[in-house]
Write a protein that holds these residues in place. Sequence first.
Motif, short mmCIF file in Angstrom:
data_model
loop_
_atom_site.label_atom_id
_atom_site.label_comp_id
_atom_site.label_asym_id
_atom_site.label_seq_id
_atom_site.Cartn_x
_atom_site.Cartn_y
_atom_site.Cartn_z
N GLN A 269 0.85 -1.04 -0.22
CA GLN A 269 0.00 0.33 0.00
C GLN A 269 0.68 1.24 0.29
O GLN A 269 1.93 1.34 0.79
N TRP B 92 -4.02 14.72 3.51
CA TRP B 92 -5.30 15.28 3.98
C TRP B 92 -5.63 14.90 5.05
O TRP B 92 -5.07 13.42 5.39
N PHE C 120 -8.80 8.92 8.15
CA PHE C 120 -8.40 8.55 7.07
C PHE C 120 -6.78 10.28 6.64
O PHE C 120 -7.83 10.76 6.88
N ALA D 74 -2.19 13.21 -2.37
CA ALA D 74 -2.07 13.18 -3.54
C ALA D 74 -1.08 13.55 -4.32
O ALA D 74 -0.34 14.78 -3.21
N TYR E 66 -3.07 14.32 -9.10
CA TYR E 66 -4.18 15.01 -8.13
C TYR E 66 -4.56 13.53 -7.70
O TYR E 66 -5.59 12.98 -7.32
N LEU F 270 -5.56 10.85 -5.57
CA LEU F 270 -5.47 10.21 -4.52
C LEU F 270 -5.84 9.64 -3.54
O LEU F 270 -6.08 8.21 -4.50
N TRP G 280 -6.04 6.91 -0.48
CA TRP G 280 -6.03 6.56 0.53
C TRP G 280 -5.76 4.83 1.92
O TRP G 280 -5.44 4.55 0.95
N GLY G 281 -5.00 6.19 2.54
CA GLY G 281 -4.52 5.20 3.50
C GLY G 281 -6.31 4.05 4.43
O GLY G 281 -7.15 4.58 4.02
N SER G 282 -5.72 2.99 5.27
CA SER G 282 -6.49 2.46 5.39
C SER G 282 -7.31 2.75 6.75
O SER G 282 -8.34 1.95 7.32
#
Lengths: 110, 114
Positions: free
Chosen positions: A2, A34, A88, A92, A96, A98, A100-102
């Motif tokens: 990941q 973010w 979360f 990016a 851009y 994006l 995401w983490g888990s």
Amino acid sequence: QQKVQQSPESLSVPEGGMASLNCTSSDRNFQYFWWYRQHSGEGPKALMSIFSDGDKKEGRFTAHLNKASLHVSLHIRDSQPSDSALYFCAAADSNYQLIWGSGTKLIIKP
Amino acid sequence: ETAVFQTPNYHVTQVGNEVSFNCKQTLGHDTMYWYKQDSKKLLKIMFSYNNKQLIVNETVPRRFSPQSSDKAHLNLRIKSVEPEDSAVYLCASSYGGSSGNTLYFGEGSRLIVV
């Protein structure tokens, strides 16, 4: 592997304490980060963004970014029961896209 | 305050049926998204759409399709649902036409396939 990894998976903090959440990326192209928070039964809501090295503070929340180590953290001081949620990290790149983490499940114990 | 509205909140259906989820945003954004959140709470983007371009995640099965009437609406249609489609589907919007901007999510539509 990941590209955005969050730790810990779960965190329990007493009310009034400091919660620290971590996020590490494996891609040096990531430039924008973010933190989103999701309460049960709701959609994620943006907490804060951080694009430059250093600290960014918004109320009880402080984000810290170190681009050299590809690490971003979120610190919540004076934790409240309402802070209990799934957090979360999202990153990016310059295109851009994006990623995401888990997520980290934060539990604030009264 | 909610500005991305999803309906229905919850839907139970049988394998093989067709399902549609509706999404409307009142933020004046020009880009909308559909995400799938599985039982492990992982977020996976399915589609992003603005007036000019539809971007499809190549891992999304072809039975899923987005439908848009204008920039404030993006619906999700599943032609013939499978058990693995059970999940929460989240609609989001942003301004600027890229994932580089903050996303605003709806509250989600939970799908249960029996």
